[in-house]
Design a protein around this motif. Structure first.
Motif, mmCIF file in Angstrom:
data_model
loop_
_atom_site.group_PDB
_atom_site.id
_atom_site.type_symbol
_atom_site.label_atom_id
_atom_site.label_comp_id
_atom_site.label_asym_id
_atom_site.label_seq_id
_atom_site.Cartn_x
_atom_site.Cartn_y
_atom_site.Cartn_z
ATOM 1 N N ASN A 43 0.799 -1.223 0.000
ATOM 2 C CA ASN A 43 0.000 0.000 0.000
ATOM 3 C C ASN A 43 0.835 1.279 0.000
ATOM 4 N N ALA A 44 2.161 1.140 -0.025
ATOM 5 C CA ALA A 44 3.014 2.329 -0.008
ATOM 6 C C ALA A 44 4.346 2.011 -0.663
ATOM 7 N N PRO A 61 1.883 6.617 0.302
ATOM 8 C CA PRO A 61 0.709 5.767 0.067
ATOM 9 C C PRO A 61 0.333 5.751 -1.415
#
Length: 390
Positions: A43-44, A61
């Motif tokens: 997610n990042a 992010p």
């Protein structure tokens, strides 16, 4: 990236393997992120950010929301690796600490902890310089940072003034950060301070680490605002009562060599200079260097488009003003700044009767890398400034 290749501003952009529109992630303060890897959950994206004289690690992010600061210890680190279980190994250093390996679990809110450091014989256990961080604001509104190294035993309360050596970094979009003061370099702070010479390292406009506006601020202005920023730094140290205005020197390599060769055409207050791998004739550089687009991008024109501008910003065209004794150092295999750049300036100073010596290092490119030759370059600078300023 944004704009031309030198310098540049950039951001991380994701491209889906399934196609579709690319997605740009959040900016980091310096607008020059260096990608390190993915977070475990995907997610990042982790990136390295230079921030002034220190370094930071951010998570960006993938939804484009605000960056998350993960590591900000005040140290400098340029080498980082993230493994498959979310741990980051960082090679950190500071003024009083040589490169050491730190480990941090990025899934936890923890500070990095040291897991390895150089063995003692690699770095003698001797007193290191005092370090002071300075800041000043230029008349046109730029905030400049400087790092002042002072002899370990120096006591400001005694009113003693010291010789001061201004060290100018390369790039120009390079930066002085929290480098270990004893790390061997052409101009090593710890060695010079042991000889009683203070050193000032500044990050003038055009340096990295302070964002796009600052990094772009010396385009079409080499030897202008950047020169004034540096001289203002010297004046700040004189005003503190630390620097003796009668014992000032200047040194630098690459762009720092350009600025050194330029500086001694603009002022006679410097008593000694050391010029390393310097660009001294930009129009000749464009035709011989391995990066021919570099100076045209910074100057905003090719030489045939604005010859007077090139002449106005070329140290060789101002060499008749030089009175400062100098030594010059250059590798004979330098493809980045070819040897003829140094030879032109050396010959002009010699023919004018300015005291000048040139040392050409065999087999060396833009950096002197063979240990015994690096030791020679370091020792010559140390002896030169001790003789001329000490």
């Amino acid at each position: 990236t944004e704009g031309a290749g030198w310098p540049y501003a950039g951001r991380v952009t994701l491209y889906s393997s399934q196609g579709g529109e690319p997605r740009s992630l959040a900016d980091v303060p310096n607008e020059q992120p260096s990608v390190l890897g993915w977070s475990l959950d995907g997610n990042a994206v982790y990136v390295l950010n230079q921030q002034g004289i220190g370094s930071q690690l951010y998570a960006l992010p993938i939804d484009g929301s605000e960056p998350q600061l993960c590591v900000d210890t005040g140290h400098q680190f340029e080498i980082a690796h993230i493994n498959g279980i979310g741990q980051a190994a960082l090679v950190m250093q500071n003024f009083d600490e040589p490169n050491s390996v730190y480990l941090v679990d990025l899934s936890l809110a923890e500070s990095p902890h040291k897991v390895a450091e150089p063995v003692a014989p690699l770095f003698p256990d001797a007193p290191l310089p005092q370090v002071r961080l300075l800041r000043w604001t230029t008349p046109d509104g730029f905030d400049i940072e400087g790092i002042l190294y002072l002899p370990h035993e120096y006591d400001a309360s005694q009113g003693e003034s010291l010789p001061l050596l201004l060290h100018i970094h390369g790039g120009p979009a390079s930066i002085f950060q929290r480098q270990f003061a004893g790390a061997p370099y052409y101009y090593t702070p710890a060695a010079l301070c042991e000889r009683g010479i203070a050193m000032l390292r500044c990050n003038p406009r055009g340096s990295g680490g302070y964002g796009k506006h600052f990094r772009f601020a010396n385009r079409r202005d080499w030897g202008g605002g950047d020169y004034l920023d540096l001289q203002q730094g010297v004046d700040e140290v004189i005003a503190l009562g630390i620097a003796d205005p009668a014992r000032l020197g200047v040194c630098g390599w690459s762009y720092g060599g350009f600025m050194t060769s330029w500086t001694i055409t603009q002022t006679a207050r410097l008593k000694a200079a050391s010029i390393g791998a310097a660009v001294t004739n930009p129009m000749g550089f464009n035709a011989t260097a391995d990066i021919p687009s570099f100076i045209p991008d910074y100057f905003g024109c090719e030489v045939w488009e604005d010859l007077p501008f090139y002449q106005a910003h070329s140290p060789v065209f101002h060499a008749h003003k030089v009175v400062t004794p100098a030594i010059m150092q250059h590798g004979d295999a330098d493809a980045r700044v070819p040897l003829e750049q140094g030879l032109q300036y050396y010959d002009l100073l010699r023919r004018r009767g300015v005291p000048v010596e040139m040392y050409i290092y065999p087999r060396q490119g833009h950096a002197v890398s063979e240990p015994r030759l690096l030791a020679d370059a370091l020792q010559r600078n140390l002896d030169w400034f001790t003789e001329m300023l000490g």
